[in-house]
Design an enzyme around this catalytic site. Structure first.
Site, short mmCIF file in Angstrom:
data_model
loop_
_atom_site.label_atom_id
_atom_site.label_comp_id
_atom_site.label_asym_id
_atom_site.label_seq_id
_atom_site.Cartn_x
_atom_site.Cartn_y
_atom_site.Cartn_z
N HIS A 164 5.49 3.26 1.88
CA HIS A 164 5.16 4.57 2.43
C HIS A 164 5.57 4.68 3.90
CE1 HIS A 164 2.93 5.87 -1.09
NE2 HIS A 164 2.42 4.64 -1.16
N ALA A 175 5.49 0.97 -6.26
CA ALA A 175 6.65 0.25 -5.72
C ALA A 175 7.29 1.00 -4.56
CB ALA A 175 7.68 -0.01 -6.83
N ARG A 183 -6.18 0.12 -8.67
CA ARG A 183 -6.23 0.04 -7.22
C ARG A 183 -7.62 -0.50 -6.83
NH1 ARG A 183 -5.22 5.06 -8.96
NH2 ARG A 183 -3.37 6.27 -8.41
N GLU A 228 -5.23 -18.84 -7.78
CA GLU A 228 -4.94 -17.62 -8.53
C GLU A 228 -5.49 -17.77 -9.94
OE1 GLU A 228 -3.58 -14.47 -8.17
OE2 GLU A 228 -4.06 -14.37 -10.31
#
Lengths: 435, 509
Positions: free
Chosen positions: B49, B46, B322, B31
């Site tokens: 869906h 958060a 995104r 990372e």
């Protein structure tokens, strides 16, 4: 059951003064609850001087001023608990108040009280609440947090500083950071006037050649990890950035001094009605909230400019709490007797008053009313009217929003008011700078 | 030589790591930031869906519905907050009703259960504060909300407890096949990759999982001729005080547009209210700054759904990027020309919802490739940090009795105690920065935004991590919070060191 006559929430200047005066008025079982590791509240980080001119006719530092009160608390033997966070205040069936608090030693505490003084103080408006766009790097602090880091922890948060907002803590920190070797590039203020005391503008900015840019604000924040700069913009009369006036200022630190918010989460949970203007409880002449036996004073009630006024106000809250406790004990009297209640209506340039309501029957001979203006006024008058009778008419050369005002009302003037009496305080100007 | 190196400790990387930790494999996660959940995973809606948005047949549709169904069990096993609050898609215009019906039909094809269109007075029964202009809503009972930080952290911690290694502050700069391979080589022996980190360190591994978020195309394009192209699509959000947390109980969407699902208004699992995101295509993959226009847009569009949104109650705003892939779908699995290199790319919405299912799917692909065996001592549950603010008085008493630090409140707005903060620092993959603490226990996440607790949390980090105060950071190297000791402090320290009274008590370096 742990039943106290009075629990004071907060051991800062307001809480200390309230507890002292309550004890001096004969209240026996008092407890102060303080969340920090010492009494004195925010005064402990205010190491500059200028405190106590009104109360002691001396110029003291914050810790010295606090110490005068802490000594009294000690000598009067008033108990207190430190490192203790109050989590909740509620009313019991018998109209006592249940205080839930927590600390290391006692764990979860449930304490009962006949009466409460709310003295939790205030907090600073954060970057998030200001909704300043940009990145979220390290180096953005409220002025008070920076003051704690510098004065109590002994660390300078940064070397090149921009300060947004000209509140008193911001002004004080401009000088403090400069004295510690940082370069304070400027103080930007959204309003066309400063929200701080004139003496602080002179002593903290002008004496150190720090520019105060009125009608300016920060519109962007740069730097992903540590702050690298801010974009400053001039604003129009309604506070909107004026296109073309943007200027990028390199800095590693942004301090925010953009207003204080009375910290009333506990009051709200208890069901106390707040004023939408002050953000503090609406109180009557006895500094009592709309919940009988719950009093408020200091910055939790409304934001003060001088701690001397906090102490004075808190002293009165302590005395009123003592009266309440005495009455309550002797008669078991649960609620206030029905009596005439006048609402003090602010008009013209008056933004708010404290108290907001007055029961003439419950007044002392005189009552100190504090208020703030909503803008700068020069050559103005302050008048108080009961129906169509002028009770008071004062001429003032200048009134600014940053400096708290006060006037005194007489019981003899208000006693004759009927239930429908209209009490108005009005500030009018000859010339209004912001018109 | 590792069996698997996962690039990226976001929610998908950590979900894959946790699934791989079930197997007898030597797994490393690399990372570039100082903690898990520092990229797209930390700044999104958060929302879990329901799964009616994606076109039937896409990977997005498949893994959204699968991931959603896994959430109840996963949140119990790993003890993170998840709630099925249900979601509503609003239709403001009767002429748009066919689009709402299309969405319903698409949802049914995707396998979403319980969908129905609600009209008339029932709308206000479901959600009293919606705009009067709402004509119809698509009600999706399986929609949910989650804490993306705690979900990612839980997955990572569980992976770590089952043997997965994590290396932070390690950015990958190069990937190359380990040995020269011929195109017709079928043998397993040729399988292998060499990863070079920005600092020069070299890692060797049999397989790579590319879960690098907005950078996933960069790594794919290093090893494969099947090029990917990821556009960072910025979304800005505003978070409101808990006082506004009950304004709506469902997640409120508007009919979706070309750039995404539009601005939503949703409660969070912690009781705040959130609105966002905007959608803006960028080129800068680090541009997580908010903008004045974006924040205005969020408020304006949010108010179309819920007119009474109080701007005065904003406590913070943020932006996320995104990872939007050119073809519009998730890219999962090996490119034909890079065996052993597994993509997990283009994970934009509904990536968070799909992550658990993507984890299972990717881990299966890798396991099959490496013929991995299950680990007999895999331990699939994990306990969260005790949460004093929501504990009952009895639980609070027990915790304080065990450790008095649970009685010492550090963050007043969120009622976070020293005990919780110490726990967040000491546990596996524990917090190393102010933001790390904040994501784990919410200190500084409340209405004063750390004004009160920042110096106190810094002190605890300093003590627990044995840090020089000047090394305490907001989110890792470069974001240090303090510049230098004040003059007085420096003098005092000098006196202490040189004075005859110096007793060497302090444990600071």
């Amino acid at each position: 059951m742990n039943l106290y006559d009075l629990i004071v929430i907060g051991g800062g200047p307001a809480g200390l003064a309230a507890a002292i005066s309550a004890r001096q008025s004969g209240v026996e079982k008092i407890l102060i609850l303080e969340r920090d590791n010492e009494l004195g509240g925010i005064l402990n980080q205010c190491i500059h001087n200028g405190f106590g001119l009104h109360t002691f006719q001396e110029e003291l530092t914050g810790p010295e001023y606090a110490d005068r009160f802490i000594r009294q608390v000690f000598s009067l033997g008033i108990p207190f608990k430190l490192n203790t966070m109050v989590l909740d205040i509620s009313r019991t069936d018998t109209d006592q108040k249940l205080v839930t608090a927590m600390n290391r030693e006692d764990g979860l505490l449930q304490l009962y009280a006949r009466s409460i003084v709310l003295a939790m103080g205030c907090r600073e408006r954060s970057r998030g609440a200001l909704n300043i766009p940009g990145f979220r790097p390290a180096g953005i602090y409220t002025a008070g947090t920076a003051q704690r880091l510098v004065n109590m922890e002994g660390y300078l948060p940064g070397k090149e500083v921009v300060i947004l907002g000209s509140g008193d803590i911001g002004l004080i920190m401009a000088r403090r950071m400069t004295l510690e070797g940082a370069k304070v590039k400027l103080v930007a203020e959204l309003q066309p006037y400063s929200g701080g005391l004139q003496r602080n503008i002179v002593q903290c900015l002008e004496d150190y050649d720090i520019p105060l840019k009125l009608s300016h604000t920060v519109v962007d924040i740069h730097g992903k990890d540590r702050l690298t700069g801010v974009t400053l913009s001039e604003v129009d009369a309604s506070g909107r950035p004026i296109p073309g006036t943007q200027e990028r200022i390199a800095c590693d630190t942004l301090l925010l001094s953009c207003g204080l918010l009375p910290e009333n989460e506990l009051s709200e949970k208890l069901g106390v009605t707040l004023s939408s203007v002050t953000g503090g409880p609406a109180v009557n002449e006895s500094l009592e909230t709309d919940i009988p036996g719950v009093f408020a004073c200091g910055n939790v009630l409304h934001v003060h400019d001088l701690v001397d006024y906090v102490s004075e106000e808190a002293g009165r809250a302590g005395i009123h709490a003592a009266h309440y406790i005495e009455k309550h004990k002797n008669t078991g009297d649960r609620g206030p007797k029905p009596c005439v209640t006048l609402t003090l209506r602010p008009e013209g340039g008056v933004r708010y008053t404290v108290p907001q309501t007055i029961r003439p029957a419950e007044m002392e001979k005189t009552l100190l009313v504090r208020f703030r203006a909503n803008a700068i006024y020069s050559n103005c008058t302050v008048s108080v009217w009961l129906d169509d009778v002028c009770l008071l008419h004062l001429k003032k050369a200048k009134i600014t929003p940053g400096e708290m005002q006060q006037l005194t009302l007489k019981k003899s003037d208000l006693e004759k008011a009927g239930a429908s009496g209209s009490l108005v305080i009005r500030l009018e100007e000859a010339s209004h700078e912001n018109a | 030589m590792y069996d698997v190196i996962i690039i990226g400790a976001g929610v998908t990387g950590c979900a894959i790591a946790r699934e791989l930790s079930r197997l007898q494999l030597n797994v490393l996660v690399l990372e570039k930031e100082e903690d898990v959940c520092c990229g797209t995973s930390k700044a999104n809606s958060a929302v879990i869906h329901a799964g009616h948005d994606a076109q039937p047949g896409t990977l997005k549709a498949k893994f959204n519905v699968l991931g959603n169904a896994m959430m109840d069990q996963l949140s119990q096993e790993l003890d993170f907050p998840f709630r099925r609050n249900g979601s509503l898609v609003l239709c403001f215009d009767k002429a748009q009703l066919p689009r709402l019906e299309d969405l319903l039909e698409r949802g049914r094809q995707n396998g979403v259960e319980g969908l129905r269109i609600v009209t008339g007075e029932e709308i206000k029964t479901l959600e009293p504060n919606l705009s009067d202009e709402v004509q119809a809503v698509l009600f999706c009972p399986t929609g949910g909300i989650v804490c993306p930080f705690l979900m990612t952290i839980a997955l990572a911690e569980n992976a770590c407890e089952n043997g997965v290694c994590f290396r932070f502050d390690t950015a990958v700069s190069q990937i190359a096949p380990l040995a020269p391979r011929e195109s017709n080589t079928q043998g397993e022996a040729a399988l292998g990759w060499q990863i070079t980190a920005a600092g020069g360190e070299v890692f060797e591994t049999r397989c790579i999982v590319n879960a690098a978020g907005v950078y996933a195309d960069v790594f794919n394009n290093m090893v494969s001729a099947h090029k990917l192209s990821i556009t960072p699509r910025r979304g800005e959000y505003q978070l409101l005080d808990k006082k506004a947390g009950n304004l709506v109980s469902h997640t409120i969407f508007q009919l979706p547009g070309a750039m995404g699902k539009g601005v939503l208004v949703t409660p969070t699992v912690h009781g705040n209210l959130m609105m966002g995101p905007t959608a803006e295509n960028l080129t800068d993959r680090e541009a997580v700054n908010t903008t004045a226009n974006g924040l205005d847009e969020v408020m304006e569009k949010g108010r179309r759904s819920v007119p009474s949104l109080p701007a005065k109650l904003t406590i913070t705003s943020f932006a996320g990027l995104r990872a939007s892939e050119a073809d519009g779908d998730f890219v999962l699995g090996e490119p034909k020309d890079a065996p052993g290199f597994f993509n997990c790319a283009g994970i934009d919405s509904p990536g968070l919802s799909a992550a658990p299912a993507i984890g299972v799917y990717l881990a299966k692909l890798v396991a099959d490739k490496l013929k991995a065996e299950p680990k007999p001592d895999f331990h699939g549950t994990r306990q969260s940090i005790p949460h004093m603010a929501s504990a009952s008085p009895e639980e609070q008493k027990v915790l304080i009795a065990k450790d008095p630090a649970y009685g010492n409140v550090i963050c007043r707005c969120e009622t976070v105690t020293e005990g919780e903060i110490v726990n967040a620092i000491r546990r596996p993959l524990g917090a190393r920065s102010l933001d790390g603490v904040k994501r784990r226990v919410r200190a500084g996440m409340g209405r004063c935004q750390g004004g009160f607790c920042t110096p106190r949390v810094m002190e605890i980090l300093e003590r627990e991590r044995h840090l020089n105060p000047l090394a305490v950071s907001k989110h890792g190297s470069g974001s240090e919070l303090l510049a230098e000791a004040t003059r007085q402090e420096t003098e005092l320290e000098t006196e202490q060191v040189t004075g005859p009274e110096a007793d060497g008590k302090g444990d600071r370096p």
